[in-house]
Motif scaffolding. Structure first.
Motif, PDB file in Angstrom:
ATOM      1  N   ALA A   1      70.011  16.300 -14.638  1.00  0.00           N
ATOM      2  CA  ALA A   1      70.853  17.466 -14.356  1.00  0.00           C
ATOM      3  C   ALA A   1      71.914  17.113 -13.310  1.00  0.00           C
ATOM      4  CB  ALA A   1      69.988  18.615 -13.848  1.00  0.00           C
TER       5      ALA A   1
ATOM      6  N   ILE B   1      71.824  30.730 -17.174  1.00  0.00           N
ATOM      7  CA  ILE B   1      70.987  29.765 -17.885  1.00  0.00           C
ATOM      8  C   ILE B   1      71.293  28.380 -17.320  1.00  0.00           C
ATOM      9  CG2 ILE B   1      70.353  28.791 -20.129  1.00  0.00           C
ATOM     10  CD1 ILE B   1      69.811  31.871 -19.803  1.00  0.00           C
ATOM     11  N   GLY B   2      70.275  27.698 -16.786  1.00  0.00           N
ATOM     12  CA  GLY B   2      70.464  26.371 -16.187  1.00  0.00           C
ATOM     13  C   GLY B   2      70.575  26.467 -14.675  1.00  0.00           C
TER      14      GLY B   2
ATOM     15  N   GLY C   1      70.461  25.510  -7.993  1.00  0.00           N
ATOM     16  CA  GLY C   1      70.474  26.874  -7.460  1.00  0.00           C
ATOM     17  C   GLY C   1      71.795  27.248  -6.803  1.00  0.00           C
ATOM     18  N   TYR C   2      72.740  26.293  -6.736  1.00  0.00           N
ATOM     19  CA  TYR C   2      74.002  26.562  -6.019  1.00  0.00           C
ATOM     20  C   TYR C   2      74.842  27.640  -6.713  1.00  0.00           C
ATOM     21  CZ  TYR C   2      78.679  25.713  -4.074  1.00  0.00           C
ATOM     22  OH  TYR C   2      79.921  25.861  -3.500  1.00  0.00           O
TER      23      TYR C   2
ATOM     24  N   GLY D   1      66.096  28.790 -21.809  1.00  0.00           N
ATOM     25  CA  GLY D   1      67.272  29.652 -21.752  1.00  0.00           C
ATOM     26  C   GLY D   1      67.698  30.221 -23.094  1.00  0.00           C
ATOM     27  N   TYR D   2      67.334  29.550 -24.193  1.00  0.00           N
ATOM     28  CA  TYR D   2      67.719  30.070 -25.522  1.00  0.00           C
ATOM     29  C   TYR D   2      67.141  31.460 -25.764  1.00  0.00           C
ATOM     30  CZ  TYR D   2      70.051  25.971 -27.420  1.00  0.00           C
ATOM     31  OH  TYR D   2      70.950  24.978 -27.660  1.00  0.00           O
TER      32      TYR D   2
ATOM     33  N   PRO E   1      74.166  18.821 -21.947  1.00  0.00           N
ATOM     34  CA  PRO E   1      73.805  19.618 -23.127  1.00  0.00           C
ATOM     35  C   PRO E   1      72.574  20.480 -22.835  1.00  0.00           C
ATOM     36  CG  PRO E   1      73.957  17.268 -23.672  1.00  0.00           C
ATOM     37  CD  PRO E   1      74.008  17.375 -22.164  1.00  0.00           C
ATOM     38  N   MET E   2      72.525  21.650 -23.460  1.00  0.00           N
ATOM     39  CA  MET E   2      71.346  22.503 -23.310  1.00  0.00           C
ATOM     40  C   MET E   2      70.228  21.918 -24.158  1.00  0.00           C
ATOM     41  SD  MET E   2      71.586  26.583 -23.481  1.00  0.00           S
ATOM     42  CE  MET E   2      70.146  27.605 -23.630  1.00  0.00           C
ATOM     43  N   LYS E   3      69.050  21.785 -23.545  1.00  0.00           N
ATOM     44  CA  LYS E   3      67.912  21.243 -24.293  1.00  0.00           C
ATOM     45  C   LYS E   3      67.471  22.245 -25.342  1.00  0.00           C
ATOM     46  CE  LYS E   3      65.956  18.239 -20.767  1.00  0.00           C
ATOM     47  NZ  LYS E   3      66.366  18.607 -19.409  1.00  0.00           N
TER      48      LYS E   3
END
Ligand code: SAH
Length: 230
Positions: free
Chosen positions: A77, A103-104, A108-109, A153-154, A224-226
């Motif tokens: 990440a 999502i993601g 935490g920033y 997140g999906y 990419p989103m897993k």
């Protein structure tokens, strides 16, 4: 300031003094990387100045916290470049009554930035270690209106839907259907959409009559989103 420092207990005094050069670095970051590229929203600029980005970053790369680049935070990440955080926040336009879904979570920033502008932030992270450490960082720094959940997140966060704003900081090939369904009327969703090296920043508005408007704000690169486990 001298008088103030004289009456404060020692640990707080040390903290304030240690933070001074970083305040300057943040000021420089906002002026040279964010304002100079056209971000004008005063609330976005204010929270970028106020948020200690270095405390969201692993100690090994902390000295690079205010540079004009994304940084690795482990587990494949990255924390986004400051300008991209500011751009996405400006496009999202979070405000006080809003409930926001991110999502993601990563470091935490971005959630901390959103938490200072919206009423409630719900953020989902698929990597358990990142979810845990981001949750700890946010708690330690006192961002009390942000809830972190480890998960996919999906699927979004149906128990807390509908959301006024949804932001994705990992890129799926298409906007996930569950997230579109969890976006309230009058709401807005921002997401990098595409393949690993070919993504566009998409801005979606769900109008009060339920109609969807979609536009692109140009090319970006996010992890990419897993895909969902099932
Ligand atoms: N917003 C973050 C940057 C996140 S990088 C910050 O401010 O630091 C993208 C994050 O999305 C990574 O932490 C990655 O683990 C997470 N991610 C990837 N696929 C995901 C999924 N399906 N559901 C939830 N999180 C996911």
């Amino acid at each position: 300031m001298c008088l103030l420092l004289a009456i404060l207990p020692l640990p707080i005094t040390a903290l304030l003094m240690a933070d001074d050069p970083l305040t300057l670095q943040r000021e420089h970051m906002v002026r040279e990387q964010v304002e100079s590229r056209g971000i004008r929203n005063p609330d976005v600029l204010r929270v970028m100045r106020a948020t200690p980005r270095h405390l969201f970053i692993p100690v090994t790369v902390r000295s690079l916290a205010y540079q004009d680049r994304p940084l690795p935070i482990g587990y494949g990440a990255t924390i986004s470049q400051p300008y991209i955080v500011a751009l996405m926040t400006e496009l999202l336009a979070p405000a006080k009554p809003h409930r926001v879904l991110e999502i993601g979570t990563g470091s935490g920033y971005q959630a901390a930035i959103l938490g200072q502008l919206a009423s409630q932030v719900y953020t989902i992270e698929i990597v358990p270690e990142l979810a845990r450490s981001a949750g700890e960082t946010l708690r330690r720094l006192g961002y009390s209106n942000i809830t972190v959940r480890e998960g996919d997140g999906y699927k979004g966060w149906p128990e807390e839907a509908p959301f006024d704003r949804i932001i994705l900081t990992a890129a799926p090939p298409e906007v996930p259907q569950a997230l579109m369904a969890q976006l309230g009327r009058g709401g807005r969703l921002i997401a990098p959409i595409g393949t690993t090296w070919n993504q566009e920043l998409i801005v979606i508005e769900k109008k009060s009559d339920g109609k969807i408007q979609r536009r692109s704000d140009g090319g970006v690169i996010f992890v990419p989103m897993k895909p969902s486990a099932k």
